[in-house]
Design an enzyme around this catalytic site. Structure first.
Site, PDB file in Angstrom:
ATOM      1  N   GLN A 164       0.781  -1.247   0.000  1.00  8.05           N
ATOM      2  CA  GLN A 164       0.000   0.000   0.000  1.00  8.05           C
ATOM      3  C   GLN A 164       0.808   1.289   0.000  1.00  8.05           C
ATOM      4  O   GLN A 164       0.496   2.222  -0.746  1.00  8.05           O
ATOM      5  CB  GLN A 164      -0.948   0.013   1.212  1.00  8.05           C
ATOM      6  CG  GLN A 164      -1.891   1.202   1.198  1.00  8.05           C
ATOM      7  CD  GLN A 164      -2.844   1.291   2.372  1.00  8.05           C
ATOM      8  OE1 GLN A 164      -3.348   2.340   2.677  1.00  8.05           O
ATOM      9  NE2 GLN A 164      -3.111   0.185   3.051  1.00  8.05           N
ATOM     10  N   GLU A 215       1.178  -1.343   8.296  1.00  7.53           N
ATOM     11  CA  GLU A 215       0.363  -0.216   8.772  1.00  7.53           C
ATOM     12  C   GLU A 215       0.235  -0.099  10.296  1.00  7.53           C
ATOM     13  O   GLU A 215       0.606   0.899  10.894  1.00  7.53           O
ATOM     14  CB  GLU A 215      -1.036  -0.346   8.142  1.00  7.53           C
ATOM     15  CG  GLU A 215      -2.082   0.600   8.689  1.00  7.53           C
ATOM     16  CD  GLU A 215      -1.842   2.041   8.298  1.00  7.53           C
ATOM     17  OE1 GLU A 215      -1.611   2.307   7.116  1.00  7.53           O
ATOM     18  OE2 GLU A 215      -1.884   2.912   9.181  1.00  7.53           O
ATOM     19  N   ASP A 248       0.501   3.699   6.062  1.00 12.93           N
ATOM     20  CA  ASP A 248       0.771   3.351   4.663  1.00 12.93           C
ATOM     21  C   ASP A 248       0.486   4.533   3.729  1.00 12.93           C
ATOM     22  O   ASP A 248       1.383   5.094   3.116  1.00 12.93           O
ATOM     23  CB  ASP A 248      -0.095   2.165   4.239  1.00 12.93           C
ATOM     24  CG  ASP A 248       0.469   0.835   4.734  1.00 12.93           C
ATOM     25  OD1 ASP A 248       1.664   0.791   5.061  1.00 12.93           O
ATOM     26  OD2 ASP A 248      -0.275  -0.141   4.773  1.00 12.93           O
ATOM     27  N   GLY A 270      -7.934  20.101  19.441  1.00 12.90           N
ATOM     28  CA  GLY A 270      -7.553  21.513  19.445  1.00 12.90           C
ATOM     29  C   GLY A 270      -8.060  22.232  20.672  1.00 12.90           C
ATOM     30  O   GLY A 270      -8.450  21.621  21.665  1.00 12.90           O
ATOM     31  N   GLY A 271      -8.051  23.524  20.619  1.00 10.63           N
ATOM     32  CA  GLY A 271      -8.463  24.332  21.767  1.00 10.63           C
ATOM     33  C   GLY A 271      -9.968  24.546  21.823  1.00 10.63           C
ATOM     34  O   GLY A 271     -10.453  25.262  22.698  1.00 10.63           O
TER      35      GLY A 271
HETATM   36  N1  COA Z   1      11.852  -9.924  -9.285  1.00 11.15           N
HETATM   37  C1  COA Z   1      12.559 -10.666  -8.412  1.00 11.15           C
HETATM   38  N2  COA Z   1      12.487 -10.523  -7.074  1.00 11.15           N
HETATM   39  C2  COA Z   1      11.622  -9.586  -6.605  1.00 11.15           C
HETATM   40  C3  COA Z   1      10.855  -8.791  -7.474  1.00 11.15           C
HETATM   41  C4  COA Z   1      11.005  -8.992  -8.869  1.00 11.15           C
HETATM   42  N3  COA Z   1      10.297  -8.268  -9.746  1.00 11.15           N
HETATM   43  N4  COA Z   1      10.112  -7.960  -6.706  1.00 11.15           N
HETATM   44  C5  COA Z   1      10.392  -8.241  -5.424  1.00 11.15           C
HETATM   45  N5  COA Z   1      11.309  -9.206  -5.348  1.00 11.15           N
HETATM   46  C6  COA Z   1      11.901  -9.801  -4.170  1.00 11.15           C
HETATM   47  C7  COA Z   1      12.685  -8.834  -3.327  1.00 11.15           C
HETATM   48  O1  COA Z   1      13.925  -8.583  -3.915  1.00 11.15           O
HETATM   49  C8  COA Z   1      12.780  -9.591  -2.014  1.00 11.15           C
HETATM   50  O2  COA Z   1      13.789 -10.584  -2.134  1.00 11.15           O
HETATM   51  P1  COA Z   1      14.952 -10.832  -1.010  1.00 11.15           P
HETATM   52  O3  COA Z   1      14.281 -10.853   0.300  1.00 11.15           O
HETATM   53  O4  COA Z   1      15.504 -12.166  -1.435  1.00 11.15           O
HETATM   54  O5  COA Z   1      15.933  -9.751  -1.140  1.00 11.15           O
HETATM   55  C9  COA Z   1      11.453 -10.326  -1.976  1.00 11.15           C
HETATM   56  O6  COA Z   1      10.896 -10.215  -3.283  1.00 11.15           O
HETATM   57  C10 COA Z   1      10.415  -9.874  -1.002  1.00 11.15           C
HETATM   58  O7  COA Z   1      10.501  -8.526  -0.671  1.00 11.15           O
HETATM   59  P2  COA Z   1      10.036  -7.998   0.767  1.00 11.15           P
HETATM   60  O8  COA Z   1       9.989  -6.543   0.697  1.00 11.15           O
HETATM   61  O9  COA Z   1      10.897  -8.612   1.813  1.00 11.15           O
HETATM   62  O10 COA Z   1       8.544  -8.596   0.859  1.00 11.15           O
HETATM   63  P3  COA Z   1       7.763  -9.155   2.127  1.00 11.15           P
HETATM   64  O11 COA Z   1       6.442  -9.546   1.574  1.00 11.15           O
HETATM   65  O12 COA Z   1       8.491 -10.192   2.878  1.00 11.15           O
HETATM   66  O13 COA Z   1       7.574  -7.891   3.097  1.00 11.15           O
HETATM   67  C11 COA Z   1       6.872  -5.673   3.711  1.00 11.15           C
HETATM   68  C12 COA Z   1       6.596  -6.940   2.859  1.00 11.15           C
HETATM   69  C13 COA Z   1       5.838  -4.643   3.315  1.00 11.15           C
HETATM   70  C14 COA Z   1       6.732  -6.021   5.198  1.00 11.15           C
HETATM   71  C15 COA Z   1       8.291  -5.174   3.414  1.00 11.15           C
HETATM   72  O14 COA Z   1       8.434  -5.009   2.017  1.00 11.15           O
HETATM   73  C16 COA Z   1       8.620  -3.866   4.120  1.00 11.15           C
HETATM   74  O15 COA Z   1       8.867  -3.822   5.315  1.00 11.15           O
HETATM   75  N6  COA Z   1       8.655  -2.779   3.336  1.00 11.15           N
HETATM   76  C17 COA Z   1       9.028  -1.468   3.834  1.00 11.15           C
HETATM   77  C18 COA Z   1       7.936  -0.849   4.665  1.00 11.15           C
HETATM   78  C19 COA Z   1       6.633  -0.779   3.934  1.00 11.15           C
HETATM   79  O16 COA Z   1       6.513  -0.218   2.869  1.00 11.15           O
HETATM   80  N7  COA Z   1       5.599  -1.314   4.594  1.00 11.15           N
HETATM   81  C20 COA Z   1       4.234  -1.057   4.227  1.00 11.15           C
HETATM   82  C21 COA Z   1       3.728  -1.893   3.196  1.00 11.15           C
HETATM   83  S1  COA Z   1       2.125  -1.315   2.836  1.00 11.15           S
END
Ligand code: COA
Length: 425
Positions: free
Chosen positions: A17, A139, A168, A247-248
């Site tokens: 998001q 979030e 988010d 607020g106030g």
């Molecule tokens: N091709 C190949 N690999 C891809 C890719 C693509 N097109 N797109 C994503 N990936 C890979 C990433 O490189 C990552 O690989 P790695 O862990 O081996 O380096 C993997 O997919 C997963 O990415 P990740 O961000 O760890 O996903 P997740 O589902 O485990 O975590 C979040 C999701 C949101 C918790 C995490 O991305 C995060 O903390 N983001 C920052 C904060 C944030 O934006 N949070 C709010 C989300 S609404």
């Protein structure tokens, strides 16, 4: 009429998001947003909370309007090669992967700068530098660590998260502002820069009045909080204040006619100082205009419970809309508690383009929130979200200039997954 961000190319490497809300805003302002997704999978939200089997979820469609989608496995040699071509071609790379994910793909800031010194790299992470910088964050975690949860809800209840996605979507908004600021800076510096937004920081920014109150608390009780009037002592940190106005000008949510059966038959009522005399007349307490306990805002603070109980006796005699009509005439600030159903049916929101009906090839028509920011010279037309990889071929050909033969080779390498019409050529 041209769009404000016409000509700006955004390499959208975002998911879920926070990142997608940012790039959607930029797309609404006219940027060409190219969303890079994993072949066969795409943004995880495509299949989260699906209401129709095998159709992109509303979660995805409502966060990814006006974008193009290319599928690319950036962990394959050909995939990362194509990604680098996109980095060289685009103005901004936006990402919100877990900390370190971009680096692990070789897309370090140093390498990006070397490849395209004008590139702006915009990132969302859960936390800024510090003990938690490597954490993954969603979030509600952001709402908890940014100060929102500890200050939301009722004093005697649990900390509470808000329905508003301030962690988010709130961070996405902050990031979008950072990006356009960096784009403006680039017009005279000629160089890109990094834009980093931590979700904790963004939530805290939105909770700034609570940090204000934390410091006021060191000098004495917070007199506008209900608990002051109730004689309940304050602790050493800002308490949850229920529906007290921040607020106030003291305010509360009050029952209206029908509250016994309708969970949203309520009105927010603000006892704004300048209209106090009108409030007294409306609720039938004209003597409160001059009574020493009620005449001034300061005198009223210890009596807020009593005052709002009396006002509520009046609001309960009206529906929320009837009360709103009477109060608006007198310029007394108030607002009905609108349900999502009522909002979805609101004609004014539809007329202004804040609510938009969009058609989708596999889902059919659905309702979404359009661009809440209106630019007079850059009107926004909301178009549907892309299907997974829908624009892979056109992006390879038109944006990156690959020949048909090169496109076929890219597809055969497995970097894009199955793209109809691409590998065959
Ligand atoms: N091709 C190949 N690999 C891809 C890719 C693509 N097109 N797109 C994503 N990936 C890979 C990433 O490189 C990552 O690989 P790695 O862990 O081996 O380096 C993997 O997919 C997963 O990415 P990740 O961000 O760890 O996903 P997740 O589902 O485990 O975590 C979040 C999701 C949101 C918790 C995490 O991305 C995060 O903390 N983001 C920052 C904060 C944030 O934006 N949070 C709010 C989300 S609404």
């Amino acid at each position: 009429m041209s769009k404000a961000l016409d000509g700006v190319k955004i390499l959208d490497f975002t998911h879920v998001q926070s990142g997608p809300t940012c790039t959607q805003l930029l797309a609404w302002f006219g940027a060409d947003v190219i969303k890079v997704e994993r072949p066969g999978i795409g943004d995880a939200t495509r299949e989260q909370l699906q209401d129709i089997p095998d159709v992109d979820s509303l979660y995805f469609t409502m966060l990814n309007h006006n974008k193009r989608s290319i599928t690319l496995d950036t962990k394959t040699p050909t995939g990362i090669e194509v990604m680098w071509r996109l980095v060289k071609e685009c103005d901004v790379l936006v990402e919100n992967f877990a900390p370190g994910a971009l680096d692990r793909m070789g897309l370090t800031w140093e390498a990006i700068q070397a490849a395209n010194p004008r590139m702006i790299l915009a990132s969302v992470k859960g936390f800024g530098p510090g003990a938690y910088e490597d954490c993954k964050v969603y979030e509600n975690v952001a709402q908890c660590v940014g100060g929102a949860a500890s200050t939301t809800g009722f004093r005697t209840g649990l900390p509470m998260v808000s329905g508003a996605q301030i962690g988010d979507s709130g961070t996405g908004l902050h990031l979008a502002l950072g990006i356009v600021t960096a784009l403006f800076h680039r017009t005279h510096s000629g160089l890109g820069q990094r834009v980093d937004c931590a979700m904790q920081d963004s939530v805290l920014n939105l909770c700034r009045v609570k940090l204000r109150d934390q410091q006021r608390l060191e000098r004495g009780p917070l007199r506008e909080y209900s608990q002051f009037g109730e004689g309940i002592p304050f602790g050493d940190s800002v308490p949850r204040a229920g529906n007290d106005s921040g607020g106030g000008q003291p305010g509360r949510i009050l029952k209206c006619k029908g509250w016994e059966t309708d969970p949203n038959a309520y009105l927010y009522f603000i006892t704004q100082g300048p209209v106090w005399a009108k409030i007294c007349d409306v609720i039938g307490e004209p003597t409160w205009k001059t009574h020493p306990d009620y005449a001034t805002p300061k005198a009223r603070l210890p009596h807020l419970n009593e005052i709002f109980t009396r006002i509520e006796a009046w609001t309960m005699s009206k529906t929320k809309f009837e009360a709103m009509e009477v109060l608006n005439e007198l310029h007394i600030p108030c607002g009905p508690i609108l349900s999502m159903k009522e909002i979805a049916e609101d004609e004014a929101l539809r007329a202004s383009g804040t609510l938009v009906e969009v058609d989708h090839p596999t889902r059919g028509p659905y309702l979404t929130v359009g661009n809440p920011i209106k630019l007079s010279a850059s009107p926004c037309e909301v178009t549907r979200s892309p299907l997974l990889g829908e624009h892979t071929a056109e992006i390879l050909r038109d944006v990156l200039g690959y020949s048909d033969g090169e496109c076929a080779a890219i597809a055969r390498s497995g970097a894009t997954g199955a793209v109809p019409g691409l590998a065959a050529e």
